[in-house]
Write a protein that holds these residues in place. Sequence first.
Motif, PDB file in Angstrom:
ATOM      1  N   ASP A   1       0.861  -1.184   0.000  1.00  0.00           N
ATOM      2  CA  ASP A   1       0.000   0.000   0.000  1.00  0.00           C
ATOM      3  C   ASP A   1       0.896   1.233   0.000  1.00  0.00           C
ATOM      4  N   SER A   2       1.288   1.679  -1.200  1.00  0.00           N
ATOM      5  CA  SER A   2       2.211   2.804  -1.305  1.00  0.00           C
ATOM      6  C   SER A   2       2.086   3.449  -2.679  1.00  0.00           C
TER       7      SER A   2
ATOM      8  N   ASP B   1       2.582  -0.564  -5.622  1.00  0.00           N
ATOM      9  CA  ASP B   1       1.278  -0.592  -4.976  1.00  0.00           C
ATOM     10  C   ASP B   1       0.421  -1.727  -5.522  1.00  0.00           C
TER      11      ASP B   1
ATOM     12  N   GLN C   1      -0.622  -3.846   3.945  1.00  0.00           N
ATOM     13  CA  GLN C   1      -1.928  -4.182   4.507  1.00  0.00           C
ATOM     14  C   GLN C   1      -1.984  -5.696   4.652  1.00  0.00           C
TER      15      GLN C   1
END
Length: 638
Positions: A367-368, A390, A421
């Motif tokens: 998650d980036s 991501d 996550q």
Amino acid sequence: MFWKRMASFFLAIVVGIGILPAFSAAHAEDMPYAIAVDLTNQIVTVYSTADGSVVRQMLCSTGLNDSTPEGTYTLPEKQRSSEREEWYYFYTFKCYAKYATRIYKGILFHSIPYSQQRESTISKSGLEEFGYPASHGCIRLRVEDAQFIAENCLAGTTVRIYSSNEPDEELRALLYESSYTNENGLSYDDFLGIPDDPDALGRFSTGPEVEDLQYRLRALGFYSDEITGTYRTSTINAVKQLQKALGVEETGYTTPELKEIIYSSDAPTAMNIDLTEGMSGPVVLELQENLQTLSLYDGDLDSIYDVDVIEAVNLFQQVYGYAVSSTVTTEVQQAIYYEAGKVEALFLGSEYTCERNTQSIQMAVVDSSVRVRIRERASTDSEALDKVTDGEQLLLLEKGDEWSKIQYGDTVGYMKNIFLQFTTSDTITLTFTEVGGDQVYTIGYTLEEYEAGAPFPAETFANYLANDGSLDDYEGISQYATVNTGSEGTLLNLRSTPSTSADVVTTLANGSELKVLLKSAEWSLVECDSGSGYLMNDYLEFWSGPDDLFGEETSVDAATVDEGFVGSVTAIVQGGDEGTSDVFDLDSDDAEKIGYLPDGTEVTVVEADDDWSLIDFQGNRGYMRNEDLQFVLTEDYI
């Protein structure tokens, strides 16, 4: 629209000739071409002075901060010997460009800059910025466009530089794909998608008929844009893709004859649009059929993308390692199509069962907004092993307070928790087993296999597509054909070469099954018990099956492939003393070497003679000596 104003642009150039004192109007009119540069759209257009027609049109990059001067100019005589030559050096900026043609003082047409006199040193930022202002005032072009101006637009040619102040993103998008040139016989209207036939639909067509066409193209999987009822670039591109699938000329406009095919039950489908709940049409029907082949869907084949189809898609997404979503992307559609085709080829119509094995697996999803490094140790000071983006799914091996141990393919390392996550997912394998036979095929991996470093099938498939892998070619699968003469008593001649006048090797009965070694547009090289030879495709029905259906594979000499025959066959690079073999641009000992391939590399031979083969490796083609190749056919062949 830009293209509707072409004639007026040309007239404006001619009018300008008569009022500017910088040059002679008569002299300018003697020139074969005139040039217009639209700063607003970053487009250069070359016109014929004979009739005002567009000869060439191309995207460009002009100067930043209005540094390209507006006005009407005349191309001067050369001021430096390197002007209009292949390489030109800019002393001020210490860089090179190709085919520089002076317009006015220090303003020139030329290619994107290079740091040295080598193509490999082209400016990356110049490539990325192409089509937008980027220069110090000069007008940058593709090399072939700069060369055209340098070699054809003589001193005395008029150049009008102006701002139209009317953005035309459609034309820009069209020219971004390729410049227009009339050298190949393509008219400018054809390039724009404007048909001569008044009954055909093309650019500028509007109304309910166009709206219906867009809905139909969407249902076939070709059109992903908004339904507007206006025939613009997105519709043209969708029609071109459909024409390509049909194997006809890609004009981009819809004739009454093409329209009839588009609305028929035999219309081709594509996987160019994402499918969401509620959509319907032939492309959904094909998805349902493929999911049914994979034993994931047993609902109605009603062409509607509903909850039952979504559930089947979700199962496949879990098998392949995709994020589970109700939207089926183009790549997921392609993966489903690929696996269904492989199952059909492996089992050849035989009955089979499908067993699902489900295991719970701990995952970490990246998650980036930027790429994140996988570290060797739980520290930003440790070595970076890889980078992930991501949405990438990683196998969670151990969760810590700030860092977690993860696995990405065969890379095991650590990532910060703030970029992850955590979730629990199911890993599913599908095992297909032939009823009453020994054929078995499995899609997906077990938890133990993933922990041992197996990549998610989605990752492998994405790499396959990135390397131009075909959706209809499968590892371990070969192409076969059945003879169809139309009558049980009619025999088919197997020829020694692809010609009806060639010697007859043997005759084949209707229904004979053969392995296809090479296939071209009209003939195929096949093998049978009596030997090998060529058959016309008109008398063959093609199908796929396991490699060893008719015997084990072995190697043969290139002489078995008829000279000049085009098709495809596998070969293995066997290399020289250095463990590699050279690849050339032509089939000649004095040809230029364009690269090399290491021993063991598998290539596709698309054409061969006694000494050389044209090979294809991951979409790249070149010539190799036959002595450096080991051709893979079957032992019956020799």
